[in-house]
Design a protein around this motif. Sequence first.
Motif, short mmCIF file in Angstrom:
data_model
loop_
_atom_site.label_atom_id
_atom_site.label_comp_id
_atom_site.label_asym_id
_atom_site.label_seq_id
_atom_site.Cartn_x
_atom_site.Cartn_y
_atom_site.Cartn_z
N MET A 1 -0.72 25.67 -22.85
CA MET A 1 -1.28 26.83 -22.22
C MET A 1 -1.64 26.48 -20.79
O MET A 1 -2.29 25.48 -20.52
CB MET A 1 -2.53 27.25 -23.01
N ASP A 2 -1.18 27.28 -19.84
CA ASP A 2 -1.49 27.08 -18.43
C ASP A 2 -2.64 27.97 -18.04
O ASP A 2 -2.59 29.19 -18.19
CB ASP A 2 -0.27 27.41 -17.57
N LEU A 3 -3.71 27.35 -17.54
CA LEU A 3 -4.89 28.09 -17.13
C LEU A 3 -4.96 28.13 -15.62
O LEU A 3 -4.64 27.16 -14.94
CB LEU A 3 -6.16 27.43 -17.66
N THR A 4 -5.40 29.25 -15.07
CA THR A 4 -5.66 29.32 -13.64
C THR A 4 -6.96 28.59 -13.36
O THR A 4 -7.71 28.25 -14.28
CB THR A 4 -5.78 30.78 -13.17
N ASP A 5 -7.26 28.34 -12.11
CA ASP A 5 -8.51 27.67 -11.74
C ASP A 5 -9.72 28.46 -12.23
O ASP A 5 -10.75 27.89 -12.58
CB ASP A 5 -8.61 27.47 -10.23
N ASP A 6 -9.62 29.79 -12.26
CA ASP A 6 -10.73 30.63 -12.72
C ASP A 6 -10.92 30.59 -14.23
O ASP A 6 -11.95 30.99 -14.73
CB ASP A 6 -10.51 32.09 -12.31
N GLU A 7 -9.93 30.11 -14.97
CA GLU A 7 -9.99 30.09 -16.42
C GLU A 7 -10.25 28.69 -16.99
O GLU A 7 -10.66 28.56 -18.13
CB GLU A 7 -8.68 30.60 -17.02
N ALA A 8 -9.99 27.66 -16.20
CA ALA A 8 -10.14 26.28 -16.67
C ALA A 8 -11.61 25.93 -16.87
O ALA A 8 -12.49 26.42 -16.16
CB ALA A 8 -9.51 25.32 -15.68
N LEU A 9 -11.87 25.08 -17.85
CA LEU A 9 -13.24 24.63 -18.08
C LEU A 9 -13.69 23.78 -16.90
O LEU A 9 -12.98 22.87 -16.47
CB LEU A 9 -13.32 23.79 -19.36
N PRO A 10 -14.87 24.07 -16.34
CA PRO A 10 -15.37 23.28 -15.22
C PRO A 10 -15.90 21.93 -15.71
O PRO A 10 -16.16 21.74 -16.91
CB PRO A 10 -16.51 24.14 -14.67
N LEU A 11 -16.07 21.01 -14.81
CA LEU A 11 -16.69 19.73 -15.13
C LEU A 11 -18.18 19.97 -15.37
O LEU A 11 -18.88 20.48 -14.48
CB LEU A 11 -16.49 18.73 -13.99
N PRO A 12 -18.67 19.68 -16.56
CA PRO A 12 -20.09 19.90 -16.85
C PRO A 12 -20.98 18.96 -16.03
O PRO A 12 -20.52 17.92 -15.54
CB PRO A 12 -20.22 19.59 -18.35
N PRO A 13 -22.26 19.29 -15.90
CA PRO A 13 -23.17 18.43 -15.15
C PRO A 13 -23.35 17.07 -15.85
O PRO A 13 -23.19 16.97 -17.08
CB PRO A 13 -24.48 19.21 -15.11
N PRO A 14 -23.68 16.04 -15.09
CA PRO A 14 -23.79 14.68 -15.64
C PRO A 14 -24.73 14.56 -16.86
O PRO A 14 -24.43 13.80 -17.78
CB PRO A 14 -24.32 13.86 -14.47
N PHE A 15 -25.83 15.30 -16.88
CA PHE A 15 -26.77 15.13 -18.00
C PHE A 15 -26.11 15.42 -19.34
O PHE A 15 -26.49 14.86 -20.37
CB PHE A 15 -28.03 16.00 -17.82
N MET A 16 -25.08 16.27 -19.34
CA MET A 16 -24.43 16.61 -20.59
C MET A 16 -23.62 15.44 -21.16
O MET A 16 -23.44 15.32 -22.37
CB MET A 16 -23.55 17.85 -20.43
N PHE A 17 -23.16 14.56 -20.28
CA PHE A 17 -22.42 13.38 -20.74
C PHE A 17 -23.35 12.27 -21.20
O PHE A 17 -22.92 11.33 -21.85
CB PHE A 17 -21.49 12.86 -19.63
N GLU A 18 -24.62 12.39 -20.87
CA GLU A 18 -25.61 11.40 -21.31
C GLU A 18 -26.16 11.73 -22.69
O GLU A 18 -26.85 10.91 -23.29
CB GLU A 18 -26.74 11.32 -20.29
N CYS A 19 -25.87 12.92 -23.19
CA CYS A 19 -26.35 13.38 -24.49
C CYS A 19 -25.18 13.33 -25.48
O CYS A 19 -24.15 13.97 -25.25
CB CYS A 19 -26.89 14.80 -24.36
#
Length: 100
Positions: free
Chosen positions: A1-19
């Motif tokens: 599936m090809d997503l446009t920039d407006d549809e792609a999941l953004p990079l979550p904030p760093p705190f989310m990777f620490e949990c």
Amino acid sequence: MDLTDDEALPLPPPFMFECNDCTRLLLDLANKTNADTGCFTEQLAVAKHLADVHPDDVPETHTRRCDQCPKYRTLPDAADAWAEHRARDLFLPETVARLM
């Protein structure tokens, strides 16, 4: 599936990777999104976790381009749902995050 920039999941904030729970929930969401099998339940799970476990990291009320915030503001028992709505901005594209 090809997503446009407006549809792609953004990079979550760093705190989310620490949990560990955030990381697991984000991976579940990404896997469902990549498989193009629907990911509504996974979206809800991430938003609920953020609102429940990371309330200080949930963004403030949207001040522009949001039809939902004014509705949530007027509902007396919608505080949890409103927090989940705002939390969606942390891990979904704005066009998807503001749908509910």
